[in-house]
Design a protein around this motif. Structure first.
Motif, short mmCIF file in Angstrom:
data_model
loop_
_atom_site.label_atom_id
_atom_site.label_comp_id
_atom_site.label_asym_id
_atom_site.label_seq_id
_atom_site.Cartn_x
_atom_site.Cartn_y
_atom_site.Cartn_z
N PRO A 43 0.83 -1.21 0.00
CA PRO A 43 0.00 0.00 0.00
C PRO A 43 0.87 1.26 0.00
N ARG A 44 0.35 2.32 -0.61
CA ARG A 44 1.07 3.58 -0.64
C ARG A 44 0.95 4.30 0.70
N ARG A 45 1.38 3.63 1.72
CA ARG A 45 1.33 4.16 3.07
C ARG A 45 2.62 3.78 3.79
N PRO A 46 3.05 4.55 4.78
CA PRO A 46 4.25 4.17 5.53
C PRO A 46 4.06 2.83 6.22
N GLU A 47 5.14 2.08 6.35
CA GLU A 47 5.09 0.83 7.09
C GLU A 47 4.72 1.13 8.55
N PRO A 48 3.85 0.31 9.15
CA PRO A 48 3.52 0.55 10.56
C PRO A 48 4.72 0.31 11.46
N GLU A 49 4.74 1.01 12.58
CA GLU A 49 5.82 0.85 13.54
C GLU A 49 5.63 -0.47 14.30
N PRO A 50 6.72 -1.19 14.60
CA PRO A 50 6.58 -2.42 15.40
C PRO A 50 6.21 -2.05 16.83
N PRO A 51 5.45 -2.90 17.51
CA PRO A 51 5.11 -2.61 18.90
C PRO A 51 6.35 -2.68 19.78
N ALA A 52 6.44 -1.77 20.72
CA ALA A 52 7.59 -1.75 21.63
C ALA A 52 7.36 -2.71 22.78
N GLY A 53 8.45 -3.28 23.28
CA GLY A 53 8.35 -4.27 24.34
C GLY A 53 7.76 -3.77 25.64
N PRO A 54 8.25 -2.66 26.19
CA PRO A 54 7.75 -2.22 27.51
C PRO A 54 6.25 -1.93 27.56
N PRO A 55 5.70 -1.11 26.63
CA PRO A 55 4.25 -0.88 26.73
C PRO A 55 3.42 -2.13 26.45
N SER A 56 3.92 -3.03 25.59
CA SER A 56 3.19 -4.28 25.35
C SER A 56 3.12 -5.10 26.63
N HIS A 57 4.21 -5.09 27.40
CA HIS A 57 4.21 -5.84 28.65
C HIS A 57 3.30 -5.20 29.69
N ARG A 58 3.29 -3.88 29.74
CA ARG A 58 2.46 -3.19 30.72
C ARG A 58 0.97 -3.44 30.46
N SER A 59 0.61 -3.58 29.20
CA SER A 59 -0.81 -3.76 28.85
C SER A 59 -1.12 -5.21 28.47
N GLU A 60 -0.37 -6.16 29.03
CA GLU A 60 -0.49 -7.57 28.63
C GLU A 60 -1.91 -8.10 28.74
N SER A 61 -2.60 -7.82 29.84
CA SER A 61 -3.95 -8.36 30.02
C SER A 61 -4.92 -7.81 28.99
N TRP A 62 -4.66 -6.61 28.48
CA TRP A 62 -5.51 -6.03 27.44
C TRP A 62 -5.07 -6.48 26.05
N LYS A 63 -3.80 -6.34 25.74
CA LYS A 63 -3.30 -6.63 24.40
C LYS A 63 -3.43 -8.10 24.05
N TYR A 64 -3.13 -8.97 25.00
CA TYR A 64 -3.17 -10.41 24.71
C TYR A 64 -4.43 -11.07 25.25
N GLY A 65 -4.85 -10.72 26.45
CA GLY A 65 -6.01 -11.37 27.05
C GLY A 65 -7.33 -10.71 26.74
#
Length: 476
Positions: free
Chosen positions: A337-359
């Motif tokens: 797509p003619r759009r910028p590549e999305p940024e990869p998720p960062a480790g620290p905020p993914s860990h802080r929001s684990e119950s939301w992001k994964y669960g």
């Protein structure tokens, strides 16, 4: 050993007609279809879906103390894929999660390790099988996952099938191999595997029958798994089991799912079996192993809560084109797509929001009962602060409130369908819709599914999407 107290399989929504492959490549056009993991699915996300099926309706106390995840197509190396499954299933921190991967035989390792765990363990088997365009592996392969929970059993979670005995034979020979980094397996001439596998399977099968003190003609269901079709057929012909007791291998409708095949076929048999029947599961992979199980009368009561394998097979959509399949597998590189590549998720905020992001756990206000997605500290309805409790939403039924088809958004499989869904019991959320949702209408039932949003710089961004409900809710 412990007994089987829960099981579940997951068959992806998409199917590829084998005649499509032949039509594009100018080769023969065989009948049948194969199950295809979508562009936003992989072995980990399918494992989560199978685990959700297996654990659905079980009391919290019946949950596993360990997870053993087997696959020959891991999405990460040097990182435990089972940890993602653990987080998505919202299991306690004390639950051990480990990978048992590398080859289809690892399915046996996961099953037996789970059965040997006194306080309950979940064996999760998943695979994305493919091969070079036009190869037998591409034609015969399939994508799927299965999860089997072993434990001592309890009044709320009784044993559905006792594992009576097992017998294994190991032999080293080169009939199939794939070096690290390779996208497809290499296979020796199939008669070589057939010549070796048949006597190994008979040795394992005979030993298991002797240990269980039964004979071949008393087996009610014979399941034979393996990536060598000729060896499978030859063993079945010489096993001494009645032809009517041989379980269908489903290869004509979903393909051979490799590591996941023993769990998928066992789940299919359990969907149809009655109490006090004998099941023999024979797996041909770098040797042979046989598991003898005997079902209990509790099986019939548990079955209505489990989406049947046959129904998942029937619900498949076979309109997938071969070009789309190749692009999903990375063998046909499309213009992005003619759009910028999305940024990869960062480790620290993914860990802080684990119950939301994964669960996918929101929050419910203890003062006014408003549900918030994502979870918050301050209720937007009544203003109460820090008066929230976790609200699991992954299995909550929902309906489409509104939607839009976005042909400009960045997605590996355009267009992107974005929906706003309202959950039963409260809660509204905006997310992507997957599995062919372009024909959705306002008010249609949907359910949440664990998927891979993007992969950037080698980081998989897992989160939740909505998909059309698979017959779990009443139609409008």
């Amino acid at each position: 050993m412990t007994g089987l107290i829960a099981y579940g399989a997951y068959i992806p929504h998409h199917r590829l007609r084998l005649s499509e492959i032949g039509a594009v490549l100018g080769e023969r056009r065989p009948a049948g279809t194969r199950a295809v993991a979508s562009y936003d699915e992989d072995s980990t996300s399918m494992a989560v879906e199978a685990g959700r099926v297996a654990l659905r309706g079980l009391p919290h106390a019946a949950g596993p103390s360990r997870i053993f995840f087997a696959t020959s197509s891991p999405t990460y190396l040097d990182k435990t894929n089972a940890a993602v499954i653990h987080a998505a299933l919202s299991l306690p921190r004390s639950t051990l999660a480990v990978d048992v991967g590398g080859a289809p035989r690892s399915a046996l390792g996961a099953l037996l390790a789970a059965a040997d765990t006194a306080d309950g363990a979940l064996a999760v088997l998943s695979d994305v099988r493919t091969g070079r365009p036009g190869s037998a592996d591409e034609m015969q392969g399939g994508d799927a996952a299965a999860a089997l929970l072993f434990g001592r059993g309890s009044p709320d979670a009784p044993v559905l099938a006792d594992l009576v005995t097992t017998a294994s034979v190991t032999d080293e020979f080169l009939d199939r191999w794939r070096t690290p980094g390779a996208t497809a397996s290499r296979v020796w001439e199939e008669r070589f595997g057939e010549h070796l596998y048949t006597p190994l399977a008979m040795e394992s099968f005979t030993a298991a029958l002797k240990q269980a003190n039964i004979t071949a003609d008393t087996v009610d269901h014979l399941i034979v798994c393996g990536l060598s079709p000729r060896a499978v057929r030859q063993f079945i012909a010489t096993s001494g089991v009645a032809a009517t007791a041989v379980a269908p291998d489903l290869t004509q409708v979903v393909g051979n799912s490799g590591t996941a095949q023993p769990g998928v076929l066992l789940s299919d048999v359990l969907d149809r079996a009655v109490g006090r029947q004998t099941i023999a599961l024979v797996v041909l992979a770098d040797g042979a192993s046989t598991l003898i199980l005997r079902t209990t009368d509790a099986l019939a009561a548990r079955r209505p809560t489990i989406p049947a394998v046959a129904q998942q097979v029937a619900d498949g959509d076979d309109t997938l084109s071969y070009a789309t399949f190749l692009s999903w597998r990375g063998m046909l590189v499309r213009e992005p797509p003619r759009r910028p590549e999305p940024e990869p998720p960062a480790g620290p905020p993914s860990h802080r929001s684990e119950s939301w992001k994964y669960g996918f756990q929101g929050s419910r206000c203890e003062q006014c009962s408003t549900v918030h997605l994502p979870p918050v500290r301050v209720c937007y309805q009544c203003g109460a602060t820090d008066r929230m409790h976790a609200e699991p939403m992954a299995d909550r039924p929902a309906r489409v409130a509104t939607y839009t088809v976005d042909r400009l958004a960045h997605t590996p499989s355009p267009p992107m369908v974005a929906v706003v869904v309202d959950f039963d019991g409260g809660g509204r959320f905006r997310c992507e819709l997957t599995d062919g949702g372009e024909t959705m209408s306002i008010g249609d039932p949907v359910e949440m599914t664990f998927r891979r949003l993007t992969t950037t710089d080698g980081v998989h961004n897992y989160f939740w999407k909505a998909r059309p409900a698979r017959g779990r809710h009443e139609e409008n």
